[in-house]
Scaffold this motif. Structure first.
Motif, PDB file in Angstrom:
ATOM      1  N   HIS A 103       0.794  -1.220   0.000  1.00 33.08           N
ATOM      2  CA  HIS A 103       0.000   0.000   0.000  1.00 33.08           C
ATOM      3  C   HIS A 103       0.828   1.273   0.000  1.00 33.08           C
ATOM      4  O   HIS A 103       0.326   2.337   0.254  1.00 33.08           O
ATOM      5  CB  HIS A 103      -0.982  -0.008   1.177  1.00 33.08           C
ATOM      6  N   GLU A 104       2.115   1.127  -0.272  1.00 37.88           N
ATOM      7  CA  GLU A 104       2.916   2.347  -0.303  1.00 37.88           C
ATOM      8  C   GLU A 104       3.647   2.459  -1.626  1.00 37.88           C
ATOM      9  O   GLU A 104       4.239   1.495  -2.112  1.00 37.88           O
ATOM     10  CB  GLU A 104       3.928   2.332   0.834  1.00 37.88           C
ATOM     11  N   LYS A 137      -3.296  18.054  -3.003  1.00 32.45           N
ATOM     12  CA  LYS A 137      -4.518  17.795  -2.279  1.00 32.45           C
ATOM     13  C   LYS A 137      -4.408  18.365  -0.864  1.00 32.45           C
ATOM     14  O   LYS A 137      -5.387  18.838  -0.288  1.00 32.45           O
ATOM     15  CB  LYS A 137      -4.762  16.289  -2.209  1.00 32.45           C
ATOM     16  N   VAL A 152       4.706  17.864   4.505  1.00 29.00           N
ATOM     17  CA  VAL A 152       4.278  16.671   3.784  1.00 29.00           C
ATOM     18  C   VAL A 152       3.273  17.104   2.720  1.00 29.00           C
ATOM     19  O   VAL A 152       2.246  17.698   3.038  1.00 29.00           O
ATOM     20  CB  VAL A 152       3.628  15.641   4.714  1.00 29.00           C
ATOM     21  N   VAL A 154       0.712  15.995  -0.129  1.00 29.61           N
ATOM     22  CA  VAL A 154      -0.092  14.882  -0.642  1.00 29.61           C
ATOM     23  C   VAL A 154      -0.769  15.350  -1.921  1.00 29.61           C
ATOM     24  O   VAL A 154      -1.347  16.434  -1.961  1.00 29.61           O
ATOM     25  CB  VAL A 154      -1.165  14.463   0.378  1.00 29.61           C
ATOM     26  N   THR A 160       3.012  10.982  -2.195  1.00 25.68           N
ATOM     27  CA  THR A 160       3.415  11.947  -1.171  1.00 25.68           C
ATOM     28  C   THR A 160       4.899  12.258  -1.271  1.00 25.68           C
ATOM     29  O   THR A 160       5.665  11.489  -1.845  1.00 25.68           O
ATOM     30  CB  THR A 160       3.185  11.376   0.238  1.00 25.68           C
ATOM     31  N   ASN A 162       7.911  14.347   1.353  1.00 26.72           N
ATOM     32  CA  ASN A 162       8.119  15.239   2.488  1.00 26.72           C
ATOM     33  C   ASN A 162       9.483  15.893   2.469  1.00 26.72           C
ATOM     34  O   ASN A 162      10.408  15.408   1.837  1.00 26.72           O
ATOM     35  CB  ASN A 162       7.888  14.528   3.814  1.00 26.72           C
ATOM     36  N   LEU A 339      -3.710   1.709  -6.627  1.00 25.55           N
ATOM     37  CA  LEU A 339      -3.212   2.215  -5.349  1.00 25.55           C
ATOM     38  C   LEU A 339      -3.605   3.666  -5.133  1.00 25.55           C
ATOM     39  O   LEU A 339      -3.957   4.088  -4.035  1.00 25.55           O
ATOM     40  CB  LEU A 339      -1.686   2.076  -5.343  1.00 25.55           C
ATOM     41  N   LYS A 341      -5.936   5.359  -6.841  1.00 24.10           N
ATOM     42  CA  LYS A 341      -7.306   5.614  -7.282  1.00 24.10           C
ATOM     43  C   LYS A 341      -7.523   7.072  -7.743  1.00 24.10           C
ATOM     44  O   LYS A 341      -7.581   7.964  -6.962  1.00 24.10           O
ATOM     45  CB  LYS A 341      -8.373   5.392  -6.220  1.00 24.10           C
TER      46      LYS A 341
END
Lengths: 341, 341
Positions: A103-104, A137, A152, A154, A160, A162, A339, A341
Motif C-alpha cells: 500500500h505504499e 490535495k 508533507v 499529498v 506523497t 516530504n 493504489l 485511485k
DNA sequence: TGTTAGCACTCACTTCCCTCGAGTGCTAAC
DNA sequence: GTTAGCACTCGAGGGAAGTGAGTGCTAACA
C-alpha cells in the motif's frame, strides 16, 4: 539512411544475435550455420565485408570475426530485432513478484526495480513518481524543533513527498497548523509550481505579517518537490559481463551508477517518450560510452508520472529488455492506478 | 594468549604495516631494512619462522614472503598498532566537508557517509539515528487516500520518521486528526515500544469503538519505527584493491553490500560498543570472510543513537580508519547535538 | 552475375621451456 | 644469540613454436 537489402539485414541480425549471446567476434562459418539461409561461408564473407565497409561491423583484428558497431545496434533496435514476447514463465515471474497488495508507492517502486534487475540481470533504475505534474490535495506542516518543520505534500493521486523546511522560530505550533490549513486551502487542486505566484498575493492579504515567511516556506517546499529520487538496483550485475572484467572499467561504471546523477538525468529527459534507447556514445557521457540505456515511462490516471529503465553493456539483449520493460510498465501503471485511485 | 616478546611484536608490526601498504608478501630483507632494529635478514628469518609456527604469518608458497594471518591482524589491532592521529589535512578535510549548517538529520548522515568513504577509500555505512531509544514528542497522521495515511513521528531529539499506514476507510480526515492528537497526548514523553501496551487501555476507555483500529495503527507505526535505515557509500571503492580484482569475488562483495542486510545487522549489533572491529571470519558471514568491518557509535544528548562504520579488505589500514572514525563520530555527535538541541 | 570451393595468409591464444630473482631454510662460523 | 654463506624453491616474465579460427582473393561453376 537507405536500408540494407534483406539478405544483409538477416546476416546482420544473425551476427548481432550471436554476439549478444557470446560476446565473442562472429565468423562467417558461424553465421552460415546459424542463419538457415543456405549460403556458404564464402558468400557470407563477401556480405560481411560489405557490412564492414558500410560501418555496421568492426574487426578487432584481421583474423578475427566481426563485432557489431553502434550503428548496427541502432539499426537492429529500429528495424531488425524480433520484438520478443515474454515467455509465460517471465510473465508469471512478474506477476508473482509484484505484490499488488502493497500500500505504499515507495515500496512498489523498490519492488519493481528489484524485479527489473533480477529479470534482465542488468542494472535497473526506477524514478519515483514526479509530483510536479500532479495536483496538490493537502500540505501538512509538522513542527519538529524550533525553526524547523516537516512539510508533507499529498497529491490528488495519493503520491506523497516530504521535506524538512525552515520556519521562523517565533511561530507556535498553532500558527504552523494555521498556515498549513491556509496553504492547503489555497493550493488545493493546483500544481505547486504553477500556483505559488498566483496564490501568494491572496495569502499576503490574509496574513500580512507572516506572508514573507510563508513565501519562503513555499519556496523550500517547491525546491524539494522538484528533487527527483531514483531507485537503483543490481549495479553489481555488470560484473557478470566480460566487457567489464577489467576492474578499472567496472569501477568507473559503478562510480557513475552510484553517483546516480547521470541516470537521473537520462530518466527525467526520457519522461515524455514512451520508450527510448540510448546506445553507447548516444549517451553524451564518456563514462557511459560502452553502455546502453533503455527507458520506458509509466502512467497513472492516464498521465506519464515516471520513468524506469535498464543500463547494461551495449551488447544488450534489447529485445528481451524492451519486452520486459513494456510489460513491467503496464503492470506498474495498473498497480499505481489502483493504489492511487 | 601470552603475548609475544617485544622483538617479535616489532617484526610483526613491520610486516603488517608493509603488507597493508603493498598487498605483496613481505620478505625478511624488507623487514630488516624497514624496521630500524639493526638485525640482519637471517635473524629476521628465524623470527619469522617462529611467527609462522605460532600462526601469525602465512606463506603463499615456499619461496614467497609472508603475509599476516587473521590472528596477526587481531593482535595488531589490539596491542601493536600505533593508534594513528589524524593529520591536520585530514581534520581539515572533515571540517570543510561536514557542513554544520545543514538542518536535516538525513542530510547530515549522507554527508558523513560520503566523507567517511572518501577519506578512507573503503565502503562506508552510517545507520540513521534509532528512534527506539528516544522519546516521542508528537505523532501526526496525514490522510493520503481512503484507507491510508502517513504517520510522522517526531521525537524529543528532533529526529523524525514517517511511515505509510493503513487506516479504516470509514475515518474522516477530522477523525484522523482527532486520533493523532489523542495518541500524541498519550504518548508524549514516552518511548513508543514501551508505552503502547500501557497506553492502549486508556485510549480504549476514551474512544471505545475505534480503539481496535487505533491499536492496529500503532502497531504499524511501531513496526516501521523499528526498521533501521542505513546509508551506504563507496561500494565501488573495493575495486581499487588487488584482492578484489577477480570479478567473481568483487561481485559477491558488491551483491552483499547492495543487499545491505548484513551490514545493517553488524551496525545494529555494534550499537552498544564504542568501537568494534571484526576481522575476516570474525564476521559470521562467509561472503565477508575476506573483509573487515570497523564500527563506531555516535551520540546525541549523551546517549548512543546510532552507529557508523567501514568495510574493506582484511588488509585494511586499521590505524587510519579507527582514527578517522573516532574523529567523525565526535564531529557527528556535535552536529547532531546542536541540530537536535 | 551471383555463388562457392580452394588456398594462402594473418594473428591472437596456448603451451612449453627457459631464465631470473626474491625469498627460504639450514649450517657453520663469529 | 647473531649472521654470512649457500643450495634450493617456485612464481613471474619472456620468447618460440604450434594451433586454429578467421579472412581476402582467385578462379571455377550454375
Amino acid at each position: 539512411m537507405s536500408l540494407l537489402d534483406i539478405r544483409k539485414m538477416r546476416i546482420l541480425q544473425a551476427i548481432v544475435d550471436d554476439y549478444i549471446m557470446t560476446a565473442a567476434p562472429v565468423g562467417s562459418r558461424t553465421v552460415s550455420k546459424r542463419s538457415d539461409m543456405g549460403l556458404s561461408p564464402a558468400t557470407i564473407r563477401n556480405e560481411m565485408s560489405d557490412l564492414t565497409e558500410l560501418g555496421f561491423l568492426e574487426q578487432p583484428h584481421t583474423s578475427a570475426g566481426r563485432i557489431p558497431s553502434e550503428k548496427a545496434y541502432r539499426l537492429y533496435v529500429n528495424h531488425i530485432m524480433d520484438s520478443a514476447k515474454l515467455t509465460d514463465d517471465e510473465a508469471d515471474y512478474i506477476k508473482r513478484h509484484l505484490d499488488t497488495r502493497v500500500h505504499e508507492v515507495g515500496e512498489v517502486i523498490r519492488q519493481t526495480a528489484k524485479v527489473l534487475s533480477d529479470m534482465t540481470n542488468y542494472t535497473s533504475m526506477v524514478l519515483v513518481p514526479q509530483l510536479s505534474s500532479m495536483k496538490i490535495k493537502r500540505i501538512s506542516l509538522i513542527p519538529v524543533s524550533d525553526g524547523t518543520a516537516m512539510a508533507v505534500v499529498v497529491t490528488n493521486t495519493g503520491v506523497t513527498k516530504n521535506a524538512m523546511i525552515r520556519i521562523p522560530e517565533s511561530l507556535s505550533p498553532d500558527d504552523v497548523e494555521k498556515i498549513a490549513k491556509l496553504i492547503t486551502a489555497k493550493l488545493d487542486g493546483h500544481r505547486l509550481n504553477e500556483a505559488i505566484e498566483s496564490v501568494l498575493p491572496t495569502i499576503r492579504a490574509e496574513i500580512g505579517e507572516q506572508a514573507d515567511a510563508v513565501s519562503e516556506m513555499l519556496e523550500d517546499i517547491e525546491k524539494s518537490m522538484n528533487e527527483t529520487d531514483v531507485e537503483v538496483v543490481g549495479a553489481s550485475n555488470i560484473l557478470d559481463y566480460p566487457e567489464y572484467s577489467d576492474a578499472a572499467k567496472a569501477r568507473q561504471f559503478l562510480a557513475e551508477v552510484e553517483s546516480g546523477s547521470y541516470l537521473q538525468k537520462v530518466l527525467t529527459d526520457a519522461s515524455d517518450v514512451e520508450m527510448s534507447v540510448r546506445i553507447g556514445t548516444e549517451n553524451d557521457n564518456p563514462d557511459m560510452k560502452d553502455c546502453s540505456v533503455v527507458t520506458v515511462t509509466y502512467k497513472a490516471g492516464g498521465k506519464n508520472i515516471g520513468t524506469m529503465g535498464v543500463v547494461g553493456p551495449t551488447r544488450m539483449d534489447y529485445g528481451k529488455v524492451m519486452a520486459i520493460l513494456k510489460y513491467l510498465s503496464s503492470s506498474l501503471s495498473d498497480i499505481l492506478n489502483k493504489l492511487l485511485k
